[in-house]
Write an enzyme that holds these catalytic residues in place. Structure first.
Site, PDB file in Angstrom:
ATOM      1  N   GLU A 230       0.767  -1.430   0.262  1.00  0.00           N
ATOM      2  CA  GLU A 230      -0.198  -0.363  -0.126  1.00  0.00           C
ATOM      3  C   GLU A 230       1.348   1.590  -0.223  1.00  0.00           C
ATOM      4  OE1 GLU A 230      -4.451  -0.956   2.165  1.00  0.00           O
ATOM      5  OE2 GLU A 230      -2.477  -1.223   3.438  1.00  0.00           O
TER       6      GLU A 230
HETATM    7  C1  ACM Z   1      -2.172  -5.395   3.845  1.00  0.00           C
HETATM    8  O1  ACM Z   1      -3.163  -5.520   4.767  1.00  0.00           O
HETATM    9  N1  ACM Z   1      -1.338  -3.546   4.058  1.00  0.00           N
HETATM   10  C2  ACM Z   1      -0.951  -6.175   4.098  1.00  0.00           C
END
Ligand code: ACM
Length: 537
Positions: free
Chosen positions: A341
């Site tokens: 992310e």
């Molecule tokens: C995640 O759940 N961002 C690895």
């Protein structure tokens, strides 16, 4: 990490497990189990399901005269002491640990038992004699969990119960399907104390997990002291989701957690999430941002807004300092560098940074572990362990990137979010948890095959399974319990048990029977309507 090829015969299937009177249909709650446990639990009727069980003969019974035999090997002696310490409070028996191989409850190493691998064990139970044999102390420790589960759940109680303590006769020969069986705890969104983490370690140990992945840094908080960067904890640890006080582990506390896990033959994998999920680091050291300005501390649950700055050499000095210190504190093989992310990091910057972070891990003799974006947007170093957290519906092109990394030498740990994320709501009415990956029922988390999950990723490249527990909505140990139980044991079974011996209808009965044990252990479990629970519970 390559899976050892072990193919023990599955000798016991549904017949020996017997009596699954529960309705196999998915609709409506299944009929309750008997209120009381049987006096003697059928051999192998435990979680995770053993690879091979041959029931037969009369049971073994612990008595006031029982002695625990262990060779002089310190690792064997330590496991024998752990077993005796575990059995003493509820039995009230003295259970001395003695160097006598003829003791009625005997633990022994058999270095020649190659088929038992690094964690397998053999348990033989007969009147007057119970033996646990393994090639390693870790194997004996896994076998001890089988001994615990074969005994009545009262064995978990901390005060004396006057009753019989029998283990059904026969032989269990058991080895794990996968070498990596992890539980992840997010101590960044909400902080959990050393004692709270230890309690979670105890829970996962009972189900033969062998990795504790600690998510130690995120936007909301930095949770581990780094001597060369004191502001990470002086400033960056003081927030958490919802505005609570946060917290962090001193280096000695972290070492203590590593030791506590190691005593349970559990390896700690520390995660420092880079280059995104770094707001707490940027609050602590504003010179790490591209514009040099400190952001606000973050107490919300949104993601994807923070990034280290690829152009600044400070970024790499920071990563070198942090990863070097964490490596020095961690005896385990892996450093997890996150990589997920990084939505506000330009693709070229992501590549540039992850290309420079990975050698910092190798420099300290560790292997890189990372979320699967490293395989999508970066280039994993050879030998990297890629942690897949996509969904069934994740586009094939993204899954194919993981398969490509595997062809280039990476291993895979499977944590598909719509199967293995313990923080997803069980159902729409679950008060805790999130639902961005959908709701994850107990059945859904259990009914998939890690060996055949990702196209183009053969079972031989799957190191194993990990059950992440993210804590955006979870702030107490009871919250952790409620989301982990009853899904955590099922994910352990996916990692441990042969695929051919598992099915939901027999599993949910074995799982329901575990409620006796969770009650004895004081676990705040969720009463899923999919599982037949003991009557009255
Ligand atoms: C995640 O759940 N961002 C690895």
């Amino acid at each position: 990490m390559r899976r050892r090829l072990l193919a023990p015969a599955v000798l016991l299937l549904a017949t020996a497990l017997g009596c699954t009177e529960a309705d196999p249909g998915a609709s409506g709650p299944p009929p309750a189990l008997p209120a009381a446990e049987p006096e003697v639990r059928p051999l192998g009727r435990i979680v995770p399901l053993p690879a091979s069980v041959k029931p037969g003969g009369a049971p073994y019974a612990l008595t006031a005269a029982t002695r625990v035999g262990a060779s002089g090997h310190p690792g064997v002696r330590a496991v024998a002491e752990q077993l005796a310490a575990h059995l003493r409070p509820a039995t009230g028996f003295r259970l001395p640990v003695v160097a006598d191989p003829a003791a009625d409850l005997a633990l022994a190493l058999d270095p020649a038992a190659a088929a038992l691998g690094d964690e397998g064990y053999e348990l033989r139970s007969a009147p007057g004699r119970l033996t646990l044999t393994a090639r390693t102390p870790a194997g004996l420790y896994r076998g001890v969990q089988t001994v615990r589960q074969q005994l009545p759940a009262d064995i978990e109680r901390t005060t004396v119960r006057h009753r019989s303590w029998k283990i059904a006769g026969g032989t269990v020969r058991d080895v794990p399907r996968f070498p990596y069986r992890g539980a992840m705890l997010d101590v960044a969104r909400h902080f959990f104390t050393v004692d709270e983490v230890k309690a979670y370690v105890d829970r996962v140990a009972l189900y033969k997990y062998n990795v504790l992945h600690l998510h130690l840094s995120d936007d909301q908080g930095w949770r581990i002291a780094v001597a060369s960067r004191p502001r990470l904890t002086a400033v960056g640890a003081a927030a958490e989701v919802g505005g609570g006080p946060g917290g962090f582990y001193t280096r000695e506390q972290y070492r203590e957690l590593v030791r506590y896990a190691a005593a349970r033959h559990i390896e700690v994998v520390p995660e420092i999430d880079l280059p995104g999920h770094t707001n707490a680091a940027l609050v602590s050291y504003p010179e790490l941002t591209c514009d040099g300005k400190a952001p606000e501390p973050h107490t919300g649950i949104d993601t994807g807004f923070s990034s280290l700055c690829a152009e600044k050499e400070e970024t790499y000095a920071f990563a070198a300092d942090v990863l070097g210190e964490i490596a020095a504190l961690t005896p385990g093989r892996f450093l997890h560098i996150g990589g997920d992310e990084a939505d506000s990091t330009a693709p070229a910057d992501y590549r540039a940074m992850t290309d420079r972070f990975q050698p910092l891990v190798a420099r300290h003799g560790k292997k890189v572990m990372a979320w699967h974006q490293l395989a999508v947007d970066g280039v994993p170093a050879p030998g990297t362990l890629i942690q897949y957290w996509g969904l069934d519906r994740t586009p094939g092109a993204e899954k194919e990137k993981v398969a490509e990394a595997v062809r280039a030498g990476a291993g895979v740990v499977l944590s598909p979010a719509d199967r293995a994320y313990l923080d997803m709501k069980y159902a729409d009415d679950t008060p805790l948890g999130l639902r961005w990956a959908g709701t994850v029922s107990v059945r859904r988390s259990y009914e998939w095959d890690p060996g055949a999950y990702l196209p183009g990723v053969p079972e031989s490249s799957v190191a194993g399974v990990e059950a992440p527990l993210w804590t955006e909505t979870l702030s107490t140990p009871e919250h952790l319990d409620t989301m982990a139980f009853p899904r955590l044991p099922g994910l352990a079974e996916l990692g441990w048990s042969p695929a051919g011996g598992r099915d939901w209808d027999t599993y949910r009965v074995r799982l329901g029977e575990q409620a006796h044990r969770w009650d004895a252990l004081g676990i705040a479990w969720y009463r899923s309507p999919e599982v037949p629970w003991p009557a009255g519970r």
